[in-house]
Design a protein around this motif. Sequence first.
Motif, mmCIF file in Angstrom:
data_model
loop_
_atom_site.group_PDB
_atom_site.id
_atom_site.type_symbol
_atom_site.label_atom_id
_atom_site.label_comp_id
_atom_site.label_asym_id
_atom_site.label_seq_id
_atom_site.Cartn_x
_atom_site.Cartn_y
_atom_site.Cartn_z
ATOM 1 N N THR A 190 9.742 -25.244 -3.535
ATOM 2 C CA THR A 190 8.766 -25.202 -2.442
ATOM 3 C C THR A 190 7.446 -24.644 -2.964
ATOM 4 O OG1 THR A 190 9.304 -22.951 -1.726
ATOM 5 C CG2 THR A 190 10.639 -24.752 -0.805
ATOM 6 N N PRO A 191 6.309 -25.022 -2.363
ATOM 7 C CA PRO A 191 5.026 -24.470 -2.822
ATOM 8 C C PRO A 191 4.991 -22.949 -2.792
ATOM 9 C CG PRO A 191 4.652 -26.360 -1.413
ATOM 10 C CD PRO A 191 6.121 -26.076 -1.349
ATOM 11 N N ALA A 192 5.509 -22.370 -1.710
ATOM 12 C CA ALA A 192 5.516 -20.908 -1.608
ATOM 13 C C ALA A 192 6.419 -20.290 -2.672
ATOM 14 C CB ALA A 192 5.966 -20.480 -0.219
ATOM 15 N N GLY A 193 7.576 -20.907 -2.894
ATOM 16 C CA GLY A 193 8.500 -20.384 -3.888
ATOM 17 C C GLY A 193 7.943 -20.461 -5.297
ATOM 18 N N ILE A 194 7.251 -21.561 -5.611
ATOM 19 C CA ILE A 194 6.669 -21.722 -6.943
ATOM 20 C C ILE A 194 5.546 -20.720 -7.153
ATOM 21 C CG2 ILE A 194 5.344 -23.299 -8.399
ATOM 22 C CD1 ILE A 194 6.993 -25.576 -7.052
ATOM 23 N N GLN A 195 4.705 -20.519 -6.139
ATOM 24 C CA GLN A 195 3.631 -19.533 -6.249
ATOM 25 C C GLN A 195 4.198 -18.133 -6.426
ATOM 26 O OE1 GLN A 195 1.014 -20.020 -2.904
ATOM 27 N NE2 GLN A 195 0.484 -22.127 -3.442
ATOM 28 N N ASN A 196 5.253 -17.836 -5.700
ATOM 29 C CA ASN A 196 5.896 -16.523 -5.840
ATOM 30 C C ASN A 196 6.486 -16.345 -7.237
ATOM 31 O OD1 ASN A 196 7.017 -13.965 -4.793
ATOM 32 N ND2 ASN A 196 8.979 -15.016 -4.963
ATOM 33 N N ALA A 197 7.110 -17.402 -7.757
ATOM 34 C CA ALA A 197 7.686 -17.328 -9.105
ATOM 35 C C ALA A 197 6.595 -17.110 -10.150
ATOM 36 C CB ALA A 197 8.459 -18.610 -9.401
ATOM 37 N N PHE A 198 5.466 -17.788 -9.969
ATOM 38 C CA PHE A 198 4.348 -17.633 -10.905
ATOM 39 C C PHE A 198 3.794 -16.211 -10.823
ATOM 40 C CE2 PHE A 198 1.290 -20.840 -12.997
ATOM 41 C CZ PHE A 198 0.938 -19.939 -13.991
ATOM 42 N N ASN A 199 3.713 -15.652 -9.622
ATOM 43 C CA ASN A 199 3.255 -14.263 -9.473
ATOM 44 C C ASN A 199 4.198 -13.300 -10.184
ATOM 45 O OD1 ASN A 199 0.905 -14.732 -7.964
ATOM 46 N ND2 ASN A 199 2.034 -14.815 -6.043
ATOM 47 N N GLN A 200 5.482 -13.558 -10.062
ATOM 48 C CA GLN A 200 6.458 -12.714 -10.764
ATOM 49 C C GLN A 200 6.273 -12.820 -12.276
ATOM 50 O OE1 GLN A 200 10.636 -12.871 -9.409
ATOM 51 N NE2 GLN A 200 9.916 -14.088 -7.669
ATOM 52 N N ALA A 201 6.007 -14.023 -12.743
ATOM 53 C CA ALA A 201 5.788 -14.219 -14.177
ATOM 54 C C ALA A 201 4.577 -13.434 -14.658
ATOM 55 C CB ALA A 201 5.615 -15.710 -14.479
ATOM 56 N N LEU A 202 3.496 -13.474 -13.907
ATOM 57 C CA LEU A 202 2.288 -12.740 -14.286
ATOM 58 C C LEU A 202 2.537 -11.241 -14.301
ATOM 59 C CD1 LEU A 202 -0.298 -14.792 -12.210
ATOM 60 C CD2 LEU A 202 -0.223 -14.653 -14.712
ATOM 61 N N ALA A 203 3.339 -10.760 -13.345
ATOM 62 C CA ALA A 203 3.630 -9.324 -13.265
ATOM 63 C C ALA A 203 4.373 -8.827 -14.492
ATOM 64 C CB ALA A 203 4.433 -9.025 -12.000
ATOM 65 N N LEU A 204 5.076 -9.721 -15.174
ATOM 66 C CA LEU A 204 5.816 -9.341 -16.381
ATOM 67 C C LEU A 204 4.896 -9.203 -17.593
ATOM 68 C CD1 LEU A 204 8.933 -11.675 -15.931
ATOM 69 C CD2 LEU A 204 8.885 -9.175 -15.688
ATOM 70 N N ASN A 205 3.638 -9.661 -17.448
ATOM 71 C CA ASN A 205 2.660 -9.624 -18.546
ATOM 72 C C ASN A 205 3.251 -10.202 -19.834
ATOM 73 O OD1 ASN A 205 0.130 -9.081 -19.673
ATOM 74 N ND2 ASN A 205 0.801 -7.102 -20.472
ATOM 75 N N PRO A 206 3.722 -11.442 -19.766
ATOM 76 C CA PRO A 206 4.371 -12.026 -20.948
ATOM 77 C C PRO A 206 3.339 -12.510 -21.959
ATOM 78 C CG PRO A 206 4.248 -13.658 -19.218
ATOM 79 C CD PRO A 206 3.672 -12.385 -18.638
ATOM 80 N N ASP A 207 3.832 -12.924 -23.104
ATOM 81 C CA ASP A 207 2.953 -13.484 -24.127
ATOM 82 C C ASP A 207 2.579 -14.932 -23.803
ATOM 83 O OD1 ASP A 207 2.901 -11.271 -26.218
ATOM 84 O OD2 ASP A 207 5.057 -11.562 -25.938
ATOM 85 N N GLY A 208 3.465 -15.645 -23.115
ATOM 86 C CA GLY A 208 3.195 -17.033 -22.766
ATOM 87 C C GLY A 208 3.968 -17.437 -21.528
#
Length: 383
Positions: free
Chosen positions: A119-137
């Motif tokens: 879902t659009p909301a779910g994908i945006q939430n997943a992307f926010n979680q990814a950014l919060a992890l401060n990953p390398d890529g």
Amino acid sequence: MSRPPRPVLQGCAVLLAGSLMFTGCTRGSQVRKERAAGTASASGCQAAVDKARAAVEKASAKDAPWDGPTTGPKAQAGKTIVYVAQSMQNPGVAGVAAGLEQASKAIGWTLKSIDGQGTPAGIQNAFNQALALNPDGIVIGGFDPNTTANQVAQANAAKIPLVGWQALATPGPSTSPKLFTNVTTKVDDVAKISADYIIDQSNGDAGVVIFTDSSIPFAEGKSQMIKKELETCSTIKLLKYDNIPLADVAARMPAETNALLSSMGDKWTYSVAINDVYFENATAAFRQAGRTAATAPVNVGAGDGDAAALTRIRTGDFQAATVPSPLRSEGWQIVDELNRAFAGEQASGYVPQVHVATQENSTEDNFWDPVGYDAAYKKIWGK
């Protein structure tokens, strides 16, 4: 896919030399049988058939060797990457995840996967979680990055490299949205080979239905390319250009299949769809109509070659062929592209090769990948 022989069908309308004529549209198995016996008659578009046949034979190779990069930077140590998945219920997305897991382990990185739940909301939430992890890529797995423009902008500002998988219509680097690269096959290659399969298998004598979703520019573009390639053979008849949105396929395809069988009968000998899911939802209707693999239209998918489609092809369950993405090797390519980004180098420029999956070249694990991709990447990384 090998199909039992059946007589040449009667009453199939085809366009020939600008006039409407009636001739016998044959299933692929009949044509192959005639070829093997040396009794196949000349096609009305022999040059197009010969060209299509050569392309299909090349793309059908079961043990196609690795044709991707063999040089690049050594493994950059200690990296963490996040896979933002459109939906792990999507077999293509999940197949890439399997390749990412294998490649991350081989290169010595940490991989985290976050499911966008489709879902659009779910994908945006997943992307926010990814950014919060401060990953390398970050890997954009199977969704349009323009739907997460704010998150993409944040990643760009933080100088976190983004690599897409089927995130855009074309492979390679992108400036808008800004992606280090996008890993995917070329849509025109996929469209062309799916049409070539029909031209080849029918010997230029087919009544075809194209299933598409005209509401999606990418899908509409693919189906128009299929149509254009079919038109290189003057004796192929396009019976219907059938617009059924992907979101409606499960609800509408059974009834549409029945309607087409009723209205077209044996004139309908081949189908090609922009996604295998159309045939997943047509099989019950074929059975209920009393059709078998020998008497139903020869169904060809122009992507993505998920496990369900490959199972149908392997078992002869109302699908003859598809053009699968090499999901596991694409997962390895994504890791290699990120490694190039971390090393400050350019993207590899590699575009995965096109392949036609049939019953003859099917595999028990329902995947297709070129031979030797994993060894090639390990050698590049020094692993």
